[in-house]
Design a protein around this motif. Sequence first.
Motif, PDB file in Angstrom:
ATOM      1  N   SER A 106       0.816  -1.226   0.000  1.00  0.00           N
ATOM      2  CA  SER A 106       0.000   0.000   0.000  1.00  0.00           C
ATOM      3  C   SER A 106       0.847   1.274   0.000  1.00  0.00           C
ATOM      4  CB  SER A 106      -0.937   0.018   1.209  1.00  0.00           C
ATOM      5  OG  SER A 106      -0.194  -0.020   2.421  1.00  0.00           O
ATOM      6  N   ARG A 108       2.817   4.156  -1.359  1.00  0.00           N
ATOM      7  CA  ARG A 108       2.874   4.820  -2.667  1.00  0.00           C
ATOM      8  C   ARG A 108       3.919   5.942  -2.696  1.00  0.00           C
ATOM      9  NH1 ARG A 108       0.563   0.821  -3.700  1.00  0.00           N
ATOM     10  NH2 ARG A 108      -1.627   0.576  -4.304  1.00  0.00           N
ATOM     11  N   LYS A 224      -6.153   4.544 -10.471  1.00  0.00           N
ATOM     12  CA  LYS A 224      -6.350   4.633  -9.021  1.00  0.00           C
ATOM     13  C   LYS A 224      -4.997   4.680  -8.315  1.00  0.00           C
ATOM     14  CE  LYS A 224      -8.180   1.970  -5.105  1.00  0.00           C
ATOM     15  NZ  LYS A 224      -6.850   1.675  -4.516  1.00  0.00           N
ATOM     16  N   GLU A 225      -4.101   3.761  -8.675  1.00  0.00           N
ATOM     17  CA  GLU A 225      -2.789   3.705  -8.040  1.00  0.00           C
ATOM     18  C   GLU A 225      -1.952   4.943  -8.359  1.00  0.00           C
ATOM     19  OE1 GLU A 225      -4.395  -0.399  -8.453  1.00  0.00           O
ATOM     20  OE2 GLU A 225      -4.155   1.291  -9.826  1.00  0.00           O
ATOM     21  N   GLU A 228      -2.952   7.777  -6.271  1.00  0.00           N
ATOM     22  CA  GLU A 228      -2.377   7.610  -4.942  1.00  0.00           C
ATOM     23  C   GLU A 228      -0.902   7.989  -4.920  1.00  0.00           C
ATOM     24  OE1 GLU A 228      -5.402   3.938  -3.707  1.00  0.00           O
ATOM     25  OE2 GLU A 228      -3.326   3.518  -4.295  1.00  0.00           O
ATOM     26  N   GLU A 231      -0.798  11.722  -4.627  1.00  0.00           N
ATOM     27  CA  GLU A 231      -1.117  12.155  -3.266  1.00  0.00           C
ATOM     28  C   GLU A 231       0.082  11.974  -2.345  1.00  0.00           C
ATOM     29  OE1 GLU A 231      -4.539  10.052  -1.923  1.00  0.00           O
ATOM     30  OE2 GLU A 231      -5.879  10.907  -3.440  1.00  0.00           O
ATOM     31  N   ALA A 232       0.829  10.889  -2.544  1.00  0.00           N
ATOM     32  CA  ALA A 232       1.964  10.580  -1.671  1.00  0.00           C
ATOM     33  C   ALA A 232       3.184  11.455  -1.947  1.00  0.00           C
ATOM     34  CB  ALA A 232       2.349   9.111  -1.821  1.00  0.00           C
TER      35      ALA A 232
END
Length: 315
Positions: A106, A108, A224-225, A228, A231-232
């Motif tokens: 999980s 990222r 989706k990934e 993420e 965002e990271a």
Amino acid sequence: MVNWVEAQKPLLNGLMKMAGVVPYTIEIEPGTKMNFWVPKETLKKKSRTGKPAKPDKPTKPAVLLIHGFAAEGIVTWQFQVGALSKKYSVYIPDLLFFGGSYSDNSDRSPAFQANCLVKGLCILGVDKFVPVGFSYGGMVAFKIAEAYPDMVKGMVVSGSILAMTDSISESSLNRLGFSSSKDLLLPTSVKELKALFTIAVHKPLWFPKRLFKDFIEVMFNNRKERAELLEAVEVSNKDVTIPHFPWKIHLLWGESDQIFDFELAKNMKTELGENATIESIKKAGHLVQLERPCVYNRRLKKFLASVHSEEKLIQ
């Protein structure tokens, strides 16, 4: 109906093989695999058991080319591989969630991407190398340099920054007219991709609408990934520290870069200190290595030669 971008992949793959690199998939850890293009001379034939043999160590100085957010490795670096492969062992990875690389972890963060890259290089027998990072790949390169300084001999960064702070993110997006990094870097329509392309180059070329549509279908999967990942990337201003890097860092920029403009590059050079050097290339935007490949390659090779000559003197 044939996807024009997908149809060109075998041609690009063939050109990469002619340039001396071949694809190789590595299991970094259970649930995480990364695709690399590696020097073909480092791969032996299959062992007697039929399994691929362990790769040999590189025979030439190693260079790691790390791509950005809009395309996978060999698409980003297609004009650099052939220019470098005669004198250097060139490694071109696909970062996680690009080009078939994936992970069920999980995490990222750019740091996780960096750790996976280094683990992959260790499996490939690489213990010293020069990372060359473009855009998002530059942020990953800085994480490699911070976590594994003994493995890095120097580094080149183009169109990137040390860290995507909230202030840099906000000011850049406001200047470009976007509300979020996702809106900018994960286009869903031809109109949005054209807007990104116009921002990314010095002088936009005309391409048929169909080609933009096909590019979105092929290059912008794992949405989706990737959202993420974006965002990271962003961190708070107060959480950023400037590490001291003991070797040369060369900032090689497109003079007309609109995403991370040349002023940001000059500020970063100041932050990095006396080991940092900076050059700009005229008539080039964010995609400097694709727009002006001959100029970019000359300056890249000059820097790599200086790093290699200094290493010889030390030895």
